[in-house]
Design a protein around this motif. Structure first.
Motif, PDB file in Angstrom:
ATOM      1  N   GLU A   5       0.827  -1.199   0.000  1.00  0.00           N
ATOM      2  CA  GLU A   5       0.000   0.000   0.000  1.00  0.00           C
ATOM      3  C   GLU A   5       0.864   1.253   0.000  1.00  0.00           C
ATOM      4  N   GLY A   6       1.921   1.237   0.802  1.00  0.00           N
ATOM      5  CA  GLY A   6       2.832   2.373   0.839  1.00  0.00           C
ATOM      6  C   GLY A   6       3.498   2.599  -0.502  1.00  0.00           C
ATOM      7  N   LYS A   7       3.877   1.508  -1.145  1.00  0.00           N
ATOM      8  CA  LYS A   7       4.514   1.611  -2.451  1.00  0.00           C
ATOM      9  C   LYS A   7       3.542   2.179  -3.476  1.00  0.00           C
ATOM     10  N   GLU A   8       2.290   1.711  -3.446  1.00  0.00           N
ATOM     11  CA  GLU A   8       1.284   2.204  -4.378  1.00  0.00           C
ATOM     12  C   GLU A   8       0.993   3.680  -4.169  1.00  0.00           C
ATOM     13  N   PRO A  17      14.827  -0.287  -1.299  1.00  0.00           N
ATOM     14  CA  PRO A  17      15.098  -1.720  -1.235  1.00  0.00           C
ATOM     15  C   PRO A  17      13.806  -2.497  -0.986  1.00  0.00           C
ATOM     16  N   ILE A  18      13.725  -3.669  -1.551  1.00  0.00           N
ATOM     17  CA  ILE A  18      12.542  -4.507  -1.408  1.00  0.00           C
ATOM     18  C   ILE A  18      12.958  -5.790  -0.701  1.00  0.00           C
ATOM     19  N   LEU A  19      12.247  -6.123   0.366  1.00  0.00           N
ATOM     20  CA  LEU A  19      12.514  -7.350   1.104  1.00  0.00           C
ATOM     21  C   LEU A  19      11.406  -8.342   0.806  1.00  0.00           C
ATOM     22  N   THR A  23      12.215 -12.785   4.254  1.00  0.00           N
ATOM     23  CA  THR A  23      13.200 -11.907   4.884  1.00  0.00           C
ATOM     24  C   THR A  23      12.526 -10.996   5.896  1.00  0.00           C
ATOM     25  N   ARG A  24      11.346 -10.444   5.552  1.00  0.00           N
ATOM     26  CA  ARG A  24      10.611  -9.600   6.493  1.00  0.00           C
ATOM     27  C   ARG A  24      10.207 -10.398   7.723  1.00  0.00           C
TER      28      ARG A  24
END
Length: 62
Positions: A5-8, A17-19, A23-24
């Motif tokens: 949602e934040g990315k959108e 960076p994308i986890l 990993t998250r």
């Protein structure tokens, strides 16, 4: 708000960076392991007084 949602909403830059999910999850578990003992520690009395005063001020104004 989820990561997606934040990315959108454009809150993360294009080069952020994308986890991946695993990993998250691993990072979340590790952080809980690190900080859980801190939650069990007694709160400094001065800090407790300040937090209580803040709560009273919030209650009085809203």
């Amino acid at each position: 708000m989820t990561y997606d949602e934040g990315k959108e909403r454009g809150r993360l830059g294009e080069d952020a960076p994308i986890l991946d999910a695993s990993t998250r999850e691993r990072l979340g578990r590790r952080m809980r392991e690190m900080y859980e003992p801190v939650l069990d520690e007694p709160l400094d009395p001065r800090l407790a007084e300040l937090l209580q005063a803040l709560e009273q001020a919030r209650s009085a104004h809203g």
